[in-house]
Design an enzyme around this catalytic site. Structure first.
Site, PDB file in Angstrom:
ATOM      1  N   SER A 140      14.158  -8.416   0.259  1.00 16.74           N
ATOM      2  CA  SER A 140      13.809  -7.767   1.331  1.00 16.74           C
ATOM      3  C   SER A 140      14.755  -7.751   2.385  1.00 16.74           C
ATOM      4  CB  SER A 140      12.608  -8.758   1.856  1.00 16.74           C
ATOM      5  OG  SER A 140      12.139  -8.391   2.994  1.00 16.74           O
ATOM      6  N   TYR A 152       8.848 -17.184   4.224  1.00 19.00           N
ATOM      7  CA  TYR A 152       9.027 -15.830   3.438  1.00 19.00           C
ATOM      8  C   TYR A 152      10.281 -15.573   3.386  1.00 19.00           C
ATOM      9  CZ  TYR A 152       8.609 -10.989   1.752  1.00 19.00           C
ATOM     10  OH  TYR A 152       8.727  -9.996   0.890  1.00 19.00           O
TER      11      TYR A 152
HETATM   12  N1  LIG Z   1       5.401  -4.768   0.980  1.00 20.25           N
HETATM   13  C1  LIG Z   1       6.515  -4.879   1.753  1.00 20.25           C
HETATM   14  O1  LIG Z   1       6.346  -4.516   3.134  1.00 20.25           O
HETATM   15  C2  LIG Z   1       7.705  -5.652   1.217  1.00 20.25           C
HETATM   16  C3  LIG Z   1       8.791  -5.400   2.024  1.00 20.25           C
HETATM   17  C4  LIG Z   1       9.842  -6.193   1.318  1.00 20.25           C
HETATM   18  C5  LIG Z   1       9.763  -6.649   0.188  1.00 20.25           C
HETATM   19  N2  LIG Z   1       8.733  -6.840  -0.419  1.00 20.25           N
HETATM   20  C6  LIG Z   1       8.715  -7.401  -2.002  1.00 20.25           C
HETATM   21  O2  LIG Z   1       8.127  -6.429  -2.797  1.00 20.25           O
HETATM   22  C7  LIG Z   1       7.683  -7.077  -3.892  1.00 20.25           C
HETATM   23  C8  LIG Z   1       6.230  -6.504  -4.062  1.00 20.25           C
HETATM   24  O3  LIG Z   1       5.537  -6.353  -2.836  1.00 20.25           O
HETATM   25  P1  LIG Z   1       4.185  -5.717  -2.659  1.00 20.25           P
HETATM   26  O4  LIG Z   1       4.345  -5.561  -1.253  1.00 20.25           O
HETATM   27  O5  LIG Z   1       4.205  -4.370  -3.926  1.00 20.25           O
HETATM   28  O6  LIG Z   1       3.212  -6.714  -3.322  1.00 20.25           O
HETATM   29  P2  LIG Z   1       1.623  -6.780  -3.484  1.00 20.25           P
HETATM   30  O7  LIG Z   1       0.964  -5.338  -3.302  1.00 20.25           O
HETATM   31  O8  LIG Z   1       1.075  -7.639  -2.891  1.00 20.25           O
HETATM   32  O9  LIG Z   1       1.763  -7.003  -5.226  1.00 20.25           O
HETATM   33  C9  LIG Z   1       2.222  -8.071  -5.619  1.00 20.25           C
HETATM   34  C10 LIG Z   1       2.521  -8.111  -6.993  1.00 20.25           C
HETATM   35  O10 LIG Z   1       2.810  -9.274  -7.473  1.00 20.25           O
HETATM   36  C11 LIG Z   1       1.771  -9.866  -8.526  1.00 20.25           C
HETATM   37  N3  LIG Z   1       2.044 -11.237  -8.397  1.00 20.25           N
HETATM   38  C12 LIG Z   1       1.996 -12.149  -7.462  1.00 20.25           C
HETATM   39  N4  LIG Z   1       2.389 -13.491  -7.688  1.00 20.25           N
HETATM   40  C13 LIG Z   1       2.571 -13.337  -9.157  1.00 20.25           C
HETATM   41  C14 LIG Z   1       2.659 -14.341  -9.973  1.00 20.25           C
HETATM   42  N5  LIG Z   1       2.783 -15.736  -9.666  1.00 20.25           N
HETATM   43  N6  LIG Z   1       3.032 -14.132 -11.386  1.00 20.25           N
HETATM   44  C15 LIG Z   1       3.116 -12.772 -11.586  1.00 20.25           C
HETATM   45  N7  LIG Z   1       2.839 -11.605 -10.864  1.00 20.25           N
HETATM   46  C16 LIG Z   1       2.390 -12.068  -9.554  1.00 20.25           C
HETATM   47  C17 LIG Z   1       0.413  -9.354  -8.211  1.00 20.25           C
HETATM   48  O11 LIG Z   1      -0.321  -9.284  -9.455  1.00 20.25           O
HETATM   49  P3  LIG Z   1      -1.213 -10.447  -9.387  1.00 20.25           P
HETATM   50  O12 LIG Z   1      -1.954 -10.918  -7.980  1.00 20.25           O
HETATM   51  O13 LIG Z   1      -2.271  -9.925 -10.577  1.00 20.25           O
HETATM   52  O14 LIG Z   1      -0.453 -11.497 -10.209  1.00 20.25           O
HETATM   53  C18 LIG Z   1       0.863  -7.837  -7.766  1.00 20.25           C
HETATM   54  O15 LIG Z   1       1.308  -7.037  -8.816  1.00 20.25           O
HETATM   55  C19 LIG Z   1       7.566  -8.533  -3.584  1.00 20.25           C
HETATM   56  O16 LIG Z   1       8.208  -9.298  -3.809  1.00 20.25           O
HETATM   57  C20 LIG Z   1       7.531  -8.640  -2.276  1.00 20.25           C
HETATM   58  O17 LIG Z   1       8.121  -9.653  -1.447  1.00 20.25           O
HETATM   59  C21 LIG Z   1       7.609  -6.329  -0.161  1.00 20.25           C
END
Ligand SMILES: NC(=O)c1ccc[n+]([C@@H]2O[C@H](COP(=O)([O-])OP(=O)(O)OC[C@H]3O[C@@H](n4cnc5c(N)ncnc54)[C@H](OP(=O)(O)O)[C@@H]3O)[C@@H](O)[C@H]2O)c1
Length: 235
Positions: A140, A152
């Site tokens: 991130s 985080y």
């Molecule tokens: N959105 C942002 O602004 C942002 C910015 C920078 C980085 N990121 C990073 O990008 C990645 C994806 O983010 P996103 O925003 O797309 O997230 P999201 O929409 O909240 O989706 C999270 C995904 O991770 C899965 N997950 C959560 N805990 C898990 C576990 N213990 N085992 C297996 N799967 C798990 C969830 O599915 P289940 O709940 O079904 O397991 C879901 O598929 C993350 O690492 C996040 O930190 C996000």
């Protein structure tokens, strides 16, 4: 991409689902992992069903589940070429006030964001090494700068270090390791306090992942920082 196999953790929504869709459109066979396999099953059906995409229930905080998934992929498809260690969780924290999640709820985020990609790497590395593969980790922008009170952000600093440690250990193996560091991205996981901030679309991050993966096998894109135009320097 022929018959190459691309595994995505956190594939049920957001960045993971967008990347799985894009990888599938580029010709990869995809494996969609998340804890709730009902969402990934719908996506797998959309992407062509069992010959092109399959879904798996897998909790990345449980090493044996990740190792079992990698074993099933190799048994079923005989290879594993790209692993996108993307599953993540986020809760708001404060070290000085009662704001945000209580400390009893912090552990799941640390396990998911730090042990998750570490376990995924450990489970997948032998298979990836056999096929000259590529590990991509979702860090991130928060893993590069100071975010007051944010555990985080500290977990994403850990992912920055993890990617470097894995890449250093892979010297001589032919394996590539890329850290993708998205800025604020319009998925389900963003806090209400940032609702009005500029955001990337999940597909913007997916393109960054595919950019790294589609380089020639001699090119290792180490890091990609991708942020929306106008994102504040400290957010
Ligand atoms: N959105 C942002 O602004 C942002 C910015 C920078 C980085 N990121 C990073 O990008 C990645 C994806 O983010 P996103 O925003 O797309 O997230 P999201 O929409 O909240 O989706 C999270 C995904 O991770 C899965 N997950 C959560 N805990 C898990 C576990 N213990 N085992 C297996 N799967 C798990 C969830 O599915 P289940 O709940 O079904 O397991 C879901 O598929 C993350 O690492 C996040 O930190 C996000």
């Amino acid at each position: 991409m022929g018959e190459q196999v691309f595994l995505v953790t956190g594939a049920s929504r957001g960045i993971g689902a967008a990347t799985a869709r894009m990888a599938s459109a580029r010709g990869y066979r995809v494996v969609l992992a998340a804890r709730d396999a009902s969402s990934t099953a719908r996506l797998a059906a959309e992407l062509g069903g069992p010959d092109r995409a399959w879904s798996a229930s897998c909790d990345v905080t449980r090493y044996e589940q990740v190792a079992g998934l990698v074993q099933r992929v190799e048994e079923q498809w005989g290879r594993l070429d790209v692993v996108f260690a993307n599953a993540g969780a986020s809760v708001v924290t404060s070290f000085t006030a009662e704001d945000g999640a209580p400390p009893a709820e912090w552990g799941d985020m640390v396990l998911t964001n730090v042990c998750g990609p570490a376990f995924t790497a450990r489970a997948a590395m032998p298979a990836l090494t056999r096929h000259g593969g590529h590990l991509v980790l979702t860090g991130s922008a928060a893993g590069r700068g100071v975010r007051p009170g944010s555990l985080y952000a500290a977990t994403k600093w850990a992912v920055t270090g993890l990617a470097q440690a894995i890449r250093a250990e892979c010297v001589g193996t032919g394996l590539r390791v890329t850290l993708v560091q998205p800025g604020l991205t319009d998925t389900g996981g963003i806090p209400a306090s940032r609702a009005a901030d500029p955001k990337l679309a999940p597909e913007d991050v997916a393109r960054a992942v595919l950019y790294a993966v589609e380089q020639p096998p001699t090119v290792d894109v180490n890091e990609i920082l991708v942020r929306p135009v106008g994102q504040d320097a400290h957010r």
